[in-house]
Enzyme design. Structure first.
Site, PDB file in Angstrom:
ATOM      1  N   ARG A  57       0.831  -1.208   0.000  1.00 10.56           N
ATOM      2  CA  ARG A  57       0.000   0.000   0.000  1.00 10.56           C
ATOM      3  C   ARG A  57       0.865   1.257   0.000  1.00 10.56           C
ATOM      4  O   ARG A  57       0.432   2.322  -0.435  1.00 10.56           O
ATOM      5  CB  ARG A  57      -0.949  -0.015   1.210  1.00 10.56           C
ATOM      6  CG  ARG A  57      -1.855   1.216   1.300  1.00 10.56           C
ATOM      7  CD  ARG A  57      -3.068   0.989   2.200  1.00 10.56           C
ATOM      8  NE  ARG A  57      -2.698   0.437   3.481  1.00 10.56           N
ATOM      9  CZ  ARG A  57      -2.224   1.152   4.526  1.00 10.56           C
ATOM     10  NH1 ARG A  57      -2.073   2.467   4.398  1.00 10.56           N
ATOM     11  NH2 ARG A  57      -1.935   0.570   5.664  1.00 10.56           N
ATOM     12  N   TYR A 110     -16.990  13.757 -18.269  1.00 11.43           N
ATOM     13  CA  TYR A 110     -17.413  12.382 -18.032  1.00 11.43           C
ATOM     14  C   TYR A 110     -18.524  12.328 -16.981  1.00 11.43           C
ATOM     15  O   TYR A 110     -18.451  12.975 -15.938  1.00 11.43           O
ATOM     16  CB  TYR A 110     -16.200  11.569 -17.600  1.00 11.43           C
ATOM     17  CG  TYR A 110     -16.467  10.128 -17.245  1.00 11.43           C
ATOM     18  CD1 TYR A 110     -17.300   9.324 -18.024  1.00 11.43           C
ATOM     19  CD2 TYR A 110     -15.864   9.556 -16.130  1.00 11.43           C
ATOM     20  CE1 TYR A 110     -17.520   8.003 -17.694  1.00 11.43           C
ATOM     21  CE2 TYR A 110     -16.075   8.230 -15.802  1.00 11.43           C
ATOM     22  CZ  TYR A 110     -16.913   7.460 -16.580  1.00 11.43           C
ATOM     23  OH  TYR A 110     -17.134   6.145 -16.245  1.00 11.43           O
ATOM     24  N   ASP A 182      -8.061  15.867 -17.242  1.00 18.07           N
ATOM     25  CA  ASP A 182      -8.300  14.475 -17.602  1.00 18.07           C
ATOM     26  C   ASP A 182      -7.948  14.335 -19.083  1.00 18.07           C
ATOM     27  O   ASP A 182      -8.636  14.869 -19.949  1.00 18.07           O
ATOM     28  CB  ASP A 182      -9.766  14.116 -17.353  1.00 18.07           C
ATOM     29  CG  ASP A 182     -10.065  12.645 -17.610  1.00 18.07           C
ATOM     30  OD1 ASP A 182      -9.314  12.005 -18.363  1.00 18.07           O
ATOM     31  OD2 ASP A 182     -11.069  12.141 -17.073  1.00 18.07           O
ATOM     32  N   LYS A 207      -8.389   2.610 -20.059  1.00 19.41           N
ATOM     33  CA  LYS A 207      -8.722   2.811 -21.456  1.00 19.41           C
ATOM     34  C   LYS A 207      -7.502   2.522 -22.340  1.00 19.41           C
ATOM     35  O   LYS A 207      -6.948   1.437 -22.302  1.00 19.41           O
ATOM     36  CB  LYS A 207      -9.267   4.229 -21.646  1.00 19.41           C
ATOM     37  CG  LYS A 207     -10.368   4.622 -20.645  1.00 19.41           C
ATOM     38  CD  LYS A 207     -11.537   3.660 -20.635  1.00 19.41           C
ATOM     39  CE  LYS A 207     -12.751   4.208 -19.879  1.00 19.41           C
ATOM     40  NZ  LYS A 207     -12.549   4.383 -18.426  1.00 19.41           N
TER      41      LYS A 207
END
Length: 392
Positions: A57, A110, A182, A207
């Site tokens: 982590r 988005y 973005d 993507k």
């Protein structure tokens, strides 16, 4: 070190732990925790003095290899990989905006970003103003002394609106705010926002960066200082970390990104030209076309083409669009973009279903709009599928 070009960086950057002895490809380090030699090693590792790994982590060799590769392609000092694109988006906003602050975001954005802003971020006492981000005057008018973050998305999903990144950065910085973009639709192959003054670039690496439709990831790149703030708040504290296996798949995807992005972009441009000339099509949205409002800006801001996503409206409205959607055979009906295969979706009822209709229409997302993410299939086969479905 010799400066490398993008295609070389895509293959080699970040892979310092892959040596001639261990092989040409680095393995996946699945360990969730790492061993210490003694008490002093444990203390130095946890304090950050030694640079040794402690707990996945906090950091993992396979994840960091992907982060270094992405940072190299973006021209960034550092990058942090996260569990998904939304973890990256949500993480940037919550890291840099607190109760009483103000965020400016684009109308064309988005749908899940809108949901995050309207149903979660506002709940924490952060005000949000939506503007036409392609209009600098509208952005300037929306800025207040409380504005801490200007969020942009270019090319926008799904209208492919093009935002002037340099002007966004200038307006944000004039008010002491951060500028984040973005850049999922562009990828580092087509656009490097940091080179235009943007502070943080965000990707849904799920993507085109991953590119194979088999892993979910998000990434944030920028200065070391800003990226480390996101890492501490989102990865370490909130635990929205990327798994080593998915990081490995993302690095694999980045290695072929320049080849895939170039092929898909060229096909998308050809399809956009054919669709625009087709009497069955009402309107085409693609920044490579001279008819696109952001065409001239895209020519100066994007490199190597205009991306692999096209949006268009079929004559006959919603029902004609639904008939096209139902009629395709080669194109896959799915909501993502950037896959090896071509994908088609109806934005108003899928990716932007959570956006209020009035806001959708204001952003140019009509009920008839269809979005196609062009894959790496032969362009003639993609066109034949669209042509047949349009004629059905």
């Amino acid at each position: 070190m010799t400066e490398r070009r993008l295609r070389t960086l895509a293959v080699h950057a970040g892979d310092a732990h892959a040596t001639a002895k261990s092989g040409t490809e680095a393995g996946v380090v699945f360990s969730n925790t790492f061993l210490f030699d003694d008490a002093e090693d444990a203390r130095a590792s946890v304090s950050g003095e030694s640079g040794h790994y402690v707990y996945t982590r906090w950091g993992n060799p396979t994840v960091e290899a992907f982060e270094r590769k992405l940072a190299a392609l973006e021209g960034a000092e550092a990058a942090v990989a996260l569990a998904s694109g939304m973890a990256a988006i949500y993480g940037v906003i919550t890291t840099f905006a607190s109760a009483g602050d103000h965020v400016v975001a684009p109308d064309a954005v988005y749908g899940e970003t809108v949901r995050a802003l309207d149903t979660r971020i506002k709940r924490f006492g952060v005000d949000v103003t939506y503007v036409d981000m392609t209009n600098t005057a509208a952005l300037e008018a929306a800025m207040t002394p409380r504005t801490k973050l200007v969020w942009s998305e270019t090319p926008a999903n799904p209208t492919l609106a093009i935002t002037n990144l340099r002007r966004v950065a200038e307006v944000a910085h004039a008010k002491g705010a951060l500028a984040a973009t973005d850049s999922t639709f562009a990828t580092p192959f087509h656009q490097t926002p940091l080179a235009h003054g943007i502070d943080l670039v965000v990707h849904s690496a799920t993507k085109a960066i991953g590119g194979h439709g088999d892993a979910i990831a998000g990434v944030v790149a920028g200065t070391r200082e800003t990226v480390e703030r996101v890492r501490k708040d989102v990865a370490r504290a909130a635990g929205a970390i990327l798994s080593p296996m998915n990081a490995f798949l993302m690095s694999r995807g980045l290695a072929t990104l320049p080849l895939r992005a170039k092929a898909a972009s060229e096909s998308a441009f050809e399809l956009a030209r054919r669709l625009e000339a087709d009497p069955r099509i009402e309107r085409v949205y693609y920044p490579g076309l001279e008819s696109h409002p952001g065409h001239n800006l895209a020519k100066t801001q994007m490199e190597g083409g205009f991306g692999a996503v096209i949006a268009f409206e079929v004559k006959g409205g919603v029902e004609a669009g639904r008939a096209l959607y139902d009629g395709v055979e080669l194109l896959a009906r799915a909501v993502s973009v950037g896959d090896l295969r071509s994908l088609i979706t109806h934005s108003a009822t899928t990716t932007h279903a959570s956006v209020p209709r009035e806001q959708r229409l204001r952003a140019g997302i009509s009920d008839a709009l269809v979005r196609v993410s062009v894959g790496i299939e032969d362009v003639e086969d993609i066109w034949a599928d669209l042509d047949r479905a349009l004629s059905a």
